[in-house]
Design an enzyme around this catalytic site. Structure first.
Site, PDB file in Angstrom:
ATOM      1  N   HIS A 138       0.797  -1.230   0.000  1.00 48.97           N
ATOM      2  CA  HIS A 138       0.000   0.000   0.000  1.00 48.97           C
ATOM      3  C   HIS A 138       0.833   1.286   0.000  1.00 48.97           C
ATOM      4  CE1 HIS A 138      -3.416  -2.502   0.199  1.00 48.97           C
ATOM      5  NE2 HIS A 138      -3.557  -2.626   1.499  1.00 48.97           N
ATOM      6  N   HIS A 213      -9.652   1.989   0.398  1.00 51.02           N
ATOM      7  CA  HIS A 213      -9.545   0.843   1.297  1.00 51.02           C
ATOM      8  C   HIS A 213     -10.649   0.833   2.365  1.00 51.02           C
ATOM      9  CE1 HIS A 213      -7.712  -2.472   3.348  1.00 51.02           C
ATOM     10  NE2 HIS A 213      -6.601  -2.416   2.628  1.00 51.02           N
ATOM     11  N   GLU A 351     -11.358  -3.892  -2.847  1.00 48.39           N
ATOM     12  CA  GLU A 351     -10.425  -2.868  -3.337  1.00 48.39           C
ATOM     13  C   GLU A 351     -10.276  -3.023  -4.843  1.00 48.39           C
ATOM     14  OE1 GLU A 351      -6.864  -3.489  -0.701  1.00 48.39           O
ATOM     15  OE2 GLU A 351      -8.415  -4.606   0.335  1.00 48.39           O
TER      16      GLU A 351
HETATM   17  C1  BGC Z   1      -4.261  -6.557   2.007  1.00 50.15           C
HETATM   18  C2  BGC Z   1      -4.217  -7.302   3.320  1.00 50.15           C
HETATM   19  C3  BGC Z   1      -3.926  -6.334   4.391  1.00 50.15           C
HETATM   20  C4  BGC Z   1      -5.003  -5.285   4.390  1.00 50.15           C
HETATM   21  C5  BGC Z   1      -4.787  -4.231   5.427  1.00 50.15           C
HETATM   22  C6  BGC Z   1      -5.365  -5.570   2.088  1.00 50.15           C
HETATM   23  O1  BGC Z   1      -5.442  -4.848   0.908  1.00 50.15           O
HETATM   24  O2  BGC Z   1      -4.403  -7.417   0.906  1.00 50.15           O
HETATM   25  O3  BGC Z   1      -3.260  -8.327   3.280  1.00 50.15           O
HETATM   26  O4  BGC Z   1      -3.852  -6.950   5.635  1.00 50.15           O
HETATM   27  O5  BGC Z   1      -5.067  -4.673   3.130  1.00 50.15           O
HETATM   28  O6  BGC Z   1      -3.526  -3.803   5.422  1.00 50.15           O
END
Ligand code: BGC
Length: 391
Positions: A138, A213, A351
């Site tokens: 991210h 998110h 997402e």
């Molecule tokens: C990821 C997860 C992660 C979550 C929060 C998601 O987009 O794929 O693995 O734990 O985001 O960070």
């Protein structure tokens, strides 16, 4: 306090300057915006950030902060018309700044994972901070969800709308090129939907993958787990991963696997099956390859129905994939809005995105943005209800 769009057409501004007019040939839809702005609080460096509340005629509201261009709350009616906040979040910007869950944030420069925090572009190897075991997740340590954005009311007859802009410097979190990003949240006027439009330009070749998110619980945030929600994913394939959640590069058919959500299926039915992919994800935490007319056309990605509240969420996108994450890392230690405790699997994320680790997978749709090109991406989160007894 209602905030107004500062973009007064040049001619009107000039006339005003000359003192030639005292009344504007308005009102337009923009001037009628009733968007509410309130102080949200301070972040660590002392900056104050705000919360903007958009509403439509059905009573639906969306609260967005310019900290992280974050969707902080989303109140939508249930089958009895009762409003409930269906996204997880925090009460203060400090919690967002310290939090690790990315609640409601705008994710960038690169949503999801880049293997070993490395990729090569135009012959140059770029190295990113590792913030998820051996990988970058991210956008790195301080991604777009932890930056202060500039907000402007851009409401129109389409709905109340907030534009957020951010200039990400060349080299920020290791990524090349100065990237100008714009995110517009529109609370649609004539249906209960939030539309998110992303645009971006760069001065040097770069990679990017922008998403939102939000964690949804259609029974209301903090209100039990989501295992009874019935999910449909309009995708016949997914991208299987290794133990660190990096795609293997293959596309796998969902048929005869717990990843087949082509027909509505309660999330909890197969989540604990003895399946290697589910083991790696500790549940669902994978990218589905959307069955759309073309990878970049606007089409349905997912539908979730909560039998308890009757709420239905439909997600449409111009992105080629969607990460369905079943809240496997929520563990009851996070205290969210209004003191709610976020238990294991008490929310899910959808997402919309390009595939994880695309910069290292030449057969995945490209995430490279070149100078003089503009990235456009749109995702729509639409809410309806199913009445009791309806099929
Ligand atoms: C990821 C997860 C992660 C979550 C929060 C998601 O987009 O794929 O693995 O734990 O985001 O960070």
């Amino acid at each position: 306090m209602a905030i107004r769009n500062a973009r007064i057409p040049a001619m009107v501004a000039a006339l005003l300057f000359l003192g030639a007019v005292t009344t504007l040939p308005y009102p337009t839809a923009e001037a009628k915006s009733k968007m509410q702005k309130q102080a949200f609080g301070k972040i660590q460096d002392g900056q104050s950030v705000d919360l903007y509340t958009l509403a439509n005629k059905y009573g639906m509201t969306a609260a967005i902060s310019n900290f992280g261009a974050t969707l902080v709350s989303l109140k939508v009616p249930d089958r009895d018309g009762k409003l409930g906040d269906v996204v997880l979040g925090y009460d203060t910007p400090a919690d967002y700044e310290n939090g690790k869950a990315y609640f409601g944030g705008t994710i960038g420069r690169y949503g999801n994972r880049i293997a070993h925090g490395k990729f090569t572009l135009d012959g140059v190897v770029y190295t990113l901070p590792l913030n998820d075991g051996p990988n970058t997740l991210h956008g790195g340590v301080r991604g777009f969800n932890k930056r202060v954005w500039t907000a402007q009311d851009v409401s129109s007859s389409a709905g109340e709308a907030l534009e957020l802009t951010y200039a990400s410097k060349d080299g920020e979190e290791g990524f090349p090129g100065t990237l100008l990003v714009k995110v517009v949240y529109t609370l649609v006027a004539d249906e209960n939907a939030v539309r998110i439009d992303y645009t971006a330009t760069t001065d040097k070749d770069t990679v990017l993958n922008l998403t939102n998110h939000s964690y949804f619980n259609l029974s209301g945030q903090g209100n039990g787990d989501i295992l009874q929600h019935q999910l449909t994913l309009f995708a016949s394939q997914f991208t299987p991963v290794d133990v660190t959640l990096i795609p293997t590069g293959k596309l796998q058919d969902v048929h005869n696997t717990p990843f087949d959500f082509l027909q509505p299926m309660a999330i909890g039915v197969r989540i604990n099956m003895a399946d290697e992919q589910l083991k790696f994800g500790r549940g669902y935490d994978h990218n589905w390859v959307l069955d759309k007319k073309s990878p970049s056309s606007l089409g349905l990605a997912a539908r979730a129905y909560d039998p308890q509240s009757g709420r239905i969420l439909e997600v449409s996108t111009t992105e080629p994939g969607v990460q369905f994450y079943s809240g496997n890392f929520l563990d009851g230690t996070v205290h969210g809005k209004h003191g709610k405790v976020y238990a294991y699997r008490s929310a899910f994320c959808l997402e919309t995105q390009h595939f994880p680790d695309s910069p290292n997978e030449k057969d995945f749709p490209s995430t490279v943005l070149h100078p003089r090109k503009t990235l456009h991406s749109t995702s729509i989160y639409k809410f309806t209800v199913q009445k009791a007894g309806d099929k």
